[in-house]
Design a protein around this motif. Structure first.
Motif, short mmCIF file in Angstrom:
data_model
loop_
_atom_site.label_atom_id
_atom_site.label_comp_id
_atom_site.label_asym_id
_atom_site.label_seq_id
_atom_site.Cartn_x
_atom_site.Cartn_y
_atom_site.Cartn_z
N PHE A 9 5.99 -31.98 -18.28
CA PHE A 9 6.79 -32.65 -19.29
C PHE A 9 7.17 -31.70 -20.42
O PHE A 9 6.36 -30.88 -20.86
N HIS A 182 15.20 -37.55 -19.57
CA HIS A 182 15.13 -39.01 -19.51
C HIS A 182 14.94 -39.58 -20.92
O HIS A 182 14.11 -39.09 -21.69
N VAL A 184 13.65 -41.95 -23.83
CA VAL A 184 12.36 -42.59 -24.08
C VAL A 184 12.43 -43.34 -25.40
O VAL A 184 12.90 -42.80 -26.41
N ILE A 244 5.27 -45.65 -20.45
CA ILE A 244 6.34 -44.65 -20.39
C ILE A 244 5.96 -43.54 -19.41
O ILE A 244 6.78 -43.12 -18.58
N LEU A 248 8.00 -42.31 -16.06
CA LEU A 248 8.52 -40.95 -15.91
C LEU A 248 7.93 -40.24 -14.70
O LEU A 248 8.61 -39.41 -14.08
N ILE A 261 11.49 -35.30 -22.06
CA ILE A 261 11.63 -36.59 -22.74
C ILE A 261 12.61 -36.46 -23.89
O ILE A 261 12.52 -35.56 -24.72
N VAL A 263 13.43 -38.50 -26.84
CA VAL A 263 12.96 -39.63 -27.62
C VAL A 263 14.05 -40.11 -28.57
O VAL A 263 14.60 -39.33 -29.35
N TRP A 276 6.49 -37.81 -30.53
CA TRP A 276 6.00 -36.76 -29.63
C TRP A 276 4.48 -36.74 -29.62
O TRP A 276 3.86 -36.60 -28.57
#
Length: 285
Positions: A9, A182, A184, A244, A248, A261, A263, A276
């Motif tokens: 990630f 993606h 979030v 979440i 993912l 991510i 956000v 985060w």
């Protein structure tokens, strides 16, 4: 598999080189995120990448993306050469943004030029400006994924479902990087979470490339117009950090090497460092 390693990630965010942006990059590194993907829009210029690398010690930076309509191959190659000399392995050039009538041809030409640009210490004609293993494409459709497979280290798609991740992996083959960005939303109230995600997503169906991508993924014209809950839930992960993370990880199961991510909080302002932080335990443990 690919020699590029950004961990499971990372973070997609816009950093503009301001003091707060530099502090945010340091915070992300201290939280343990291995990579930051720099959104092209807020990036004021290539020197910002130098500033971010200088402000940190080990976190990797990837441009996601540098628009080839904005930056020349020579500029990208020069930035890569400088950073490869001072901070080897910490910068990878993510490319895209060919908005003309022939995007594949435009990107092919740019990559041709990039191959012909010598590095700072390399005589003309003796090497490449950015090695294949340190450049990626923001690829969505199958032809762009094929170009990423054939001429770069891999692909960096955005707004895709895990099902489409599996299809992208099939096109790329087993040895290329597949990094998915993606959305979030760290919010457990379904109505509020979907409203935040819907506000961000609403822009993209207006863009031909994203509209075509979403239709390839099975969404209808009505879905693109109305943005129903099932579309939002497919393209944005929301809930608790654990919920979440579970969402993912579906991309990893489908064949992604890495998920970045992105956000979103529903407000414009500082970088979402606290989000985060809240997500780090679930994502990085």
């Amino acid at each position: 598999m690919t020699s590029l390693d950004f961990g499971a990630f990372g973070i997609t965010t816009g950093l503009d080189g301001s003091p707060h942006s530099l502090e945010a990059a340091v915070a992300a590194e201290e939280l343990g995120y291995p990579a930051i993907w720099l959104s092209g829009g807020p990036l004021p210029g290539l020197p910002t990448i130098h500033d971010l690398v200088d402000a940190t010690s080990s976190i990797k930076f990837v441009t996601g993306i540098l628009a080839v309509d904005t930056y020349s191959a020579a500029e990208v190659a020069s930035t890569y050469a400088d950073l490869a000399a001072t901070a080897p392995g910490r910068f990878t050039a993510g490319l895209g943004g060919a908005h003309g009538p022939h995007p594949i041809a435009t990107l092919n030409t740019f990559l041709d030029q990039l191959d012909g640009v010598p590095g700072e210490a390399t005589p003309a004609g003796a090497g490449v400006g950015v090695p294949v293993e340190h450049r990626l494409l923001a690829a969505l459709g199958p032809r762009m994924l094929e170009l990423a497979r054939d001429r770069t280290a891999g692909a960096y798609p955005f707004l895709i479902t895990p099902k489409y991740t599996a299809e992208a992996r099939q096109v790329l083959g087993p040895d290329k990087l597949l990094a998915v960005s993606h959305l979030v939303v760290l919010e457990t109230d379904p109505e509020r979470a979907r409203a935040i995600a819907r506000d961000t997503i609403s822009f993209f169906p207006q863009l031909p490339g994203y509209a075509a991508s979403l239709k390839r993924q099975g969404f209808t014209d009505a879905d693109l117009k109305d943005l129903p809950d099932h579309l939002i839930d497919s393209l944005a992960a929301w809930g608790t950090p654990t919920q979440i993370a579970d969402k993912l990880h579906q991309h990893h199961t489908a064949g992604a090497n890495h998920v970045a991510i992105n956000v979103i909080t529903g407000v414009t302002g500082p970088q979402p460092i606290e989000e985060w932080r809240a997500l780090a335990t679930a994502l990085l443990s």
